[in-house]
Design an enzyme around this catalytic site. Structure first.
Site, PDB file in Angstrom:
ATOM      1  N   ASP A   1       1.100  -1.270   0.017  1.00 24.94           N
ATOM      2  CA  ASP A   1      -0.028   0.042  -0.115  1.00 24.94           C
ATOM      3  C   ASP A   1       0.844   1.261   0.004  1.00 24.94           C
ATOM      4  O   ASP A   1       2.030   1.101   0.088  1.00 24.94           O
ATOM      5  CB  ASP A   1      -0.939  -0.154   1.291  1.00 24.94           C
ATOM      6  N   LYS A   2       0.454   2.445  -0.290  1.00 20.98           N
ATOM      7  CA  LYS A   2       1.133   3.471  -0.375  1.00 20.98           C
ATOM      8  C   LYS A   2       0.833   4.245   1.024  1.00 20.98           C
ATOM      9  O   LYS A   2       1.865   4.434   1.899  1.00 20.98           O
ATOM     10  CB  LYS A   2       0.704   4.467  -1.583  1.00 20.98           C
TER      11      LYS A   2
ATOM     12  N   ASN B   1      -8.426  -1.279   4.318  1.00 22.75           N
ATOM     13  CA  ASN B   1      -8.669  -1.534   2.874  1.00 22.75           C
ATOM     14  C   ASN B   1      -7.704  -2.562   2.163  1.00 22.75           C
ATOM     15  O   ASN B   1      -7.650  -3.072   1.334  1.00 22.75           O
ATOM     16  CB  ASN B   1      -8.628  -0.293   1.994  1.00 22.75           C
TER      17      ASN B   1
END
Length: 1139
Positions: free
Chosen positions: A339-340, A765
């Protein structure tokens, strides 16, 4: 919306507010979350089912059943049932412990407190007891543990600002609107529970908890089947031998045994012998192997938990191995899916530099005017004279403050623009301090910078903006707000200053804004463009800053056309966009800003190191394409030195397919044999082709694909093209992807590349991605615990991934492989002696060792030394493991333990068993001892072979040990001493007198081991078994040394000297400017501001600062109860809300 996998798709959901009795008729799920695998009732059946999925456990259960049959068992049943129960119990305890931690984490979330309206008054209630339809009161900074519908808010017009950090790691605020019918209920935020527990979006996207097993576990299952087949072959050979022996020789003995003729059939005798030898030879894979594996994995997990170099003192958070079954898989990772936001970045923007009127501010120079790095000794600008300054802001170039003091008009106009052109909202906290609520962190950085330099944004109304310019309050009339969107990539405000002048202030991406400049800006444009390239080379996010003076008459005409466009029914958006374009021209350039999106500490070094270890990193993020690309450049995943960056942005399957085809043609050049996208291969052929092509690709490439294109690319007829192209690229960035798409990408690589994958994230998420990958890692930062709860490993910073993989992962894989190689070797050597002995005992299933030696060999005599090697051994130290990432590659290529290695260990064990049996046999054949008596009795032969075996395997593990500790010495030499102690005890007169039937070898050890010839036989057997291995390893290390061998030699030569660390030169990029508007800025905030919907109901005059209308919870309750008959009653009784 799926309520659960077993339920039908819900078309609508009927809910009555504050009416639990009505809502219970629909049997909606409760709000309790479950991430655990077991409960008290299901633990035993599910855990046993999982454990007996291991072929070995099922195999041992089968052997136990055989041993209960007296006609075929040469060994007593307790030799199998005790170790089997032990290993199942230990594994069950470990699994129960892991699941207890999950239950504990679930309870922390479930027991969070909320305020629920029950019987007309607020009552404290645990979140797990919240029901669908409950009305809940939320206060500022309170956690939300359900899907809620906003009824009312203390903000004007029923607005609510939420932070979704626990879901996606984003700390910027999102706006939600209350229902119009309920927005005036009260001052405090109130919400209606809509979806609870497993029905919430969070849990629906979390995916199912999967039973994860390592590739070594799967290989072990295959090898156990191989070994069982090998044992069957040996059993058949010995059974045939028994039948032949019974037919030809056994008949001669029947008269001595008083058997009747034909009472014992030779074929039936062979059948029984087959099963007897299956039992005897089963020790090739003893149950102690699995006990030892679990102990070793537990030890490796504790090493991760205890590693101080993975402890984050900022949050007092240690690394945690949340599972103990996957450690060696950490040494075989080929793909990392990251993820970022919150994982690679801190999501904190910092104003670093700016260019104003052709001059750079923010660089530090020495006395000779040369640019230098910022050091701790360098004094930052003193902002203490500014009472409104943000204390955490630091700027080290004093020239900008001097220009402000000297009254430089361009500098003042630049900072004035930053204070006026934004969507920030301001308020005061309880201490009277000015607080900014920002839609995106980059805007907050720019407004905060202007604030520190004396241009402080104070407040706004729908018609005005008030700022404090160097201590003087100035109110600007807001005439128009030209909002940001992804196409414009800029925003502008039109204001009238107190002098009556109308000005347009604009900021945006330089590529867009430079096209709007007046021709007179040519020289300044060239200079500013060079500055922007320099900023971009340092990885900073840039924005161009410009303004325009507007004529009053022209603006009135333009504003009239804008009003007409806003009320138009046809082509409204196009007309508005055209008017924006018309007025945003002939701009005068002021300069540019450079903002740093702070990466987490050590991200660049970690990415570089993992790339050198041949680990491919894919970034899967829900952010915009520009954001993802910017972070890619900042992390050095993307560089300007790359041959090409392919961007896939098609809106249809055909467009995506064509873009992939063109990218492959570009990648392969003129080599049409690889680039023909119309040729359809079978999956296996495609994989073989991809692996061949991957080796032929020269140069670095990157792939960027967005979510809607990815949806088409994941279709069956396109996904192979996507995977082939992606695997040829050094870096892959997937942006605007959903949680489900993240999991689908991971599954795609797992399925078709047969590679070990790792997913790392910090938000809810990321949960489905974490669960889908072979290894899931959660970042336990400030963004919530959902990712951690679903993960296999957790720590606080992305940089610790480097140590987790290159040190702990590589060591775990190295140790486990050495352990397995040695374990199979020693057990083949131990067991196959029975096979050779069968040819000399009439194939009677007689064991060559006494029963107690067979029982204790794997449990006592050889268990601890191999455990010490499996837990503590290391080929090189942790620093060398970090400094030389190439050491990681043998794990990816599965070189240290595979089917070929197993066959080599098997051959080594067979050779050792031959030496162990035939050297003593040849020495004892027709030989006499020192007392003139024969040596060749069964018991002396058994003791000699058993002693030789213990010494040989102990010497072998000493040769295999690379890293000696006190524990290794104690365990190896102590095991030999333990063997002799037990041997003399079991062969003593005292133990025979107590248990004459259990210990028949009375006096044999003392008689045999006091003769010199026996010790010479043991010595000869040891030398013959070990010398070929010593010679082979010496030649291999001398002639074909691996990198590990070379480093180990260097470590020995430089024990006391620390190795010099080569500092990698910092790469500077010369282009690829990246706009600050690539971040989480959203369209629509301009309209929200000018409409006044997000403004307080009461505002003081602009010159008097800020003040909030205060409400208390009592007024909220009174107001709510008062309006029950008007709104809530009709809402809950007469109407059903369709959601």
């Amino acid at each position: 919306m799926f309520c659960s996998e077993k339920k039908l798709l819900e078309v609508e959901r009927k809910v009555k507010a504050n009416d639990r009795e009505y809502n219970e008729k629909f049997q909606y799920a409760d709000n309790r979350i479950h991430t655990s695998k077991y409960n008290i009732l299901t633990f035993l059946p599910i855990n046993l089912f999982e454990q007996f999925q291991r072929v070995a456990n099922a195999y041992f259960l089968f052997l136990l059943i055989l041993q209960l049959i007296p006609e075929i068992s040469s060994l007593t049943w307790f030799t199998t049932i005790v170790p089997l129960v032990l290993v199942i119990t230990m594994t069950a305890v470990k699994d129960a412990t892991d699941d207890c931690f999950r239950h504990k984490s679930d309870n922390q979330v479930n027991n969070r407190q909320s305020e629920v309206l029950i019987d007309g008054k607020l009552q404290n209630e645990k979140w797990m007891n919240v029901k669908v339809g409950d009305i809940i009161k939320l206060e500022n900074n309170q956690f939300v543990a359900a899907d809620l519908l906003l009824l009312s808010s203390s903000e004007p017009h029923g607005l609510c600002y939420i932070e979704t950090a626990e879901l996606d790691g984003e700390t910027n605020l999102k706006v939600r609107h209350a229902l119009a019918v309920t927005s005036e209920l009260g001052a405090d935020i109130s919400r209606l529970a809509k979806f609870d527990g497993p029905d919430t979006k969070l849990m629906q996207n979390s995916g199912k908890t999967k039973f994860k097993r390592t590739s070594i576990d799967r290989l072990m299952n295959t090898l156990v089947l191989w070994i069982f087949g090998f044992l069957v072959c040996l059993g058949i050979i010995l059974a045939i031998g028994n039948s032949i022996w019974e037919k030809q020789v056994g008949d001669q003995f029947r008269s001595f045994l008083f058997w009747k003729e034909g009472e014992k059939n030779s074929v039936f005798s062979g059948f029984l012998t087959f099963w007897s030898y299956i039992i005897i030879l089963n020790t090739v894979v003893p149950i102690s192997l699995y006990v030892s594996v679990e102990v070793i994995r537990l030890g490796h997990s504790y090493f991760i938990n205890w590693d101080r170099k993975m402890y984050y003192s900022g949050k007092a958070t240690p690394a945690e191995a949340r599972t103990t079954t996957l450690n060696e898989e950490l040494g075989q990772i080929e793909y990392v899916f990251s993820d970022k936001t919150g994982t690679l970045t801190q999501n904190i923007m910092t104003f670093k530099k700016c260019s104003i009127n052709g001059r750079i501010y923010g660089e530090v120079q020495d006395d000779l005017g040369r640019k230098t790095d910022i050091t701790k000794k360098k004094e930052p600008v003193d902002f203490s004279v500014n009472s409104q300054a943000e204390r955490t802001f630091q700027f080290f170039d004093h020239n900008l403050m001097e220009a402000i003091k000297l009254g430089d008009p361009k500098v003042h106009e630049f900072l004035r623009l930053l204070a006026l052109c934004h969507t920030v909202m301001s308020e005061e906290n309880s201490a009277g301090q000015l607080i900014y609520q920002v839609q995106s962190p980059d805007e907050g950085a720019l407004v905060t910078a202007a604030r520190n330099f004396g241009f402080t944004f104070k407040s706004r109304t729908p018609e005005t903006i008030t700022i404090e310019e160097l201590g003087t309050l100035v109110t600007y009339q807001l005439l128009a707000f030209l909002d940001f969107n992804n196409i414009r990539k800029r925003m502008s405000v039109i204001v009238r200053n107190p002098k009556g002048q109308i000005k347009l202030y604009s900021k945006g991406a330089d590529t867009i804004l430079f096209e709007k400049l007046h021709p007179s800006n040519e020289d300044l444009l060239t200079l500013t463009s060079d500055h922007l390239s320099e900023f971009a080379g340092e990885g900073l996010r840039t924005l161009a800053i410009a303004y325009r003076d507007l004529d009053d008459k022209y603006f009135k005409e333009w504003h009239k056309m804008l009003e007409d466009a806003n009320t138009a029914t046809d082509e409204r958006d196009e007309r508005i966009a055209g008017l924006y374009e018309e007025i945003e021209r002939d701009l005068m350039l002021l300069g540019a800003t450079a903002v740093e999106d702070k990466l987490q500490e050590g991200v660049i070094e970690t990415v570089t190191s993992l790339s050198l270890a041949n680990i491919k990193i894919w970034v899967l993020t829900g952010d915009k394409q520009e954001t993802a690309i910017n972070i890619g450049y900042a992390c050095n995943m993307l560089t300007d030195d790359m041959n090409d960056v392919f961007i896939i942005a098609g809106n249809t399957a055909a467009e995506v397919r064509e873009e992939l085809r063109k990218a492959k043609e570009n990648l392969f050049g003129q080599n049409r044999s690889f680039s023909n996208g119309h040729v359809v291969f079978e999956k296996k052929q495609q994989l073989e082709l991809a692996s061949v092509v991957e080796e032929t690709i020269t140069g670095d490439y990157a792939l960027v694909i967005n979510g809607h294109s990815l949806a088409h690319a994941l279709e069956s007829d396109v996904k192979n093209d996507l995977l082939e192209l992606a695997c040829m690229c050094k870096t892959v960035v997937c942006c605007r992807v959903t949680p489900l798409q993240k999991a689908q990408v991971v599954e795609l690589v797992k399925k078709y590349r047969n590679a070990v994958t790792l997913a790392i994230g910090d938000g809810a998420n990321d949960v489905s991605m974490i669960k889908s990958a072979h290894i899931g890692v959660g970042i336990s930062g400030q963004e919530g615990l959902q990712a951690v709860l679903a993960s296999d490993y957790s720590f606080a910073q992305f940089r610790y991934l480097q140590r987790l993989l290159l040190v702990h992962g590589r060591w775990s894989y190295f140790r486990m492989c050495k352990f397995l190689c040695y374990f199979f070797y020693k057990n083949f050597a131990f067991t196959l002696v029975h096979f050779w002995f069968g040819f000399f005992c009439g194939f009677s299933a007689q064991t060559v060792y006494d029963q107690w030696f067979i029982t204790l060999f794997n449990i006592v005599y050889t268990s601890l030394p191999v455990l010490a090697m499996g837990i503590f051994d290391q080929d090189v130290n942790d620093q060398n493991s970090m400094d030389y990432p190439q050491l990681y590659q043998p794990g990816q290529q599965n070189l240290l333990f595979n089917k070929r290695k197993f066959l080599i260990c098997m051959a080594h064990g067979i050779y050792t068993s031959l030496a162990l049996f035939f050297i003593p046999y040849g020495a004892f054949y027709n030989a006499a001892g020192e007392d003139g008596q024969h040596l060749a009795d069964y018991q002396s032969f058994a003791v000699t072979m058993a002693t030789s075996l213990v010494i040989v395997v102990s010497v072998q593990i000493a040769l295999d040990t690379s890293y000696w500790t006190v524990v290794n010495h104690v365990f190896i030499w102590g095991s030999i001493a333990t063997y002799f102690s037990i041997l003399f005890t079991m062969h003593s007169n005292g133990i025979f007198a107590i248990f004459p039937n259990q210990f028949p070898f009375v006096g044999n050890a003392r008689h045999s081991l006091t003769q010199k010839c026996i010790w010479l036989v043991i010595l000869l057997t040891t030398v013959a078994s070990v010398m070929p291995v010593v010679a082979f390893r010496f030649l291999k290390v001398d002639l074909f040394p691996t990198l590990s061998d070379q480093l180990r030699q260097r470590q020995k030569a430089q024990k006391k000297a620390r190795p010099l660390h080569s500092r990698r030169p910092q790469t500077r990029r010369s282009s690829s400017r990246r706009s600050g508007y690539a971040f989480a800025h959203q369209e629509g905030y301009g309209e929200l501001i000018t409409s006044g919907k997000n403004m307080r109901a009461k505002n003081l005059p602009p010159t008097s600062g800020l003040e909030k209308t205060l409400y208390n919870s009592t007024s909220w309750i009174e107001n709510l109860c008062k309006k029950t008959t008007d709104t809530v009653s009709s809402f809950s009784q007469d109407k059903t809300v369709k959601l």
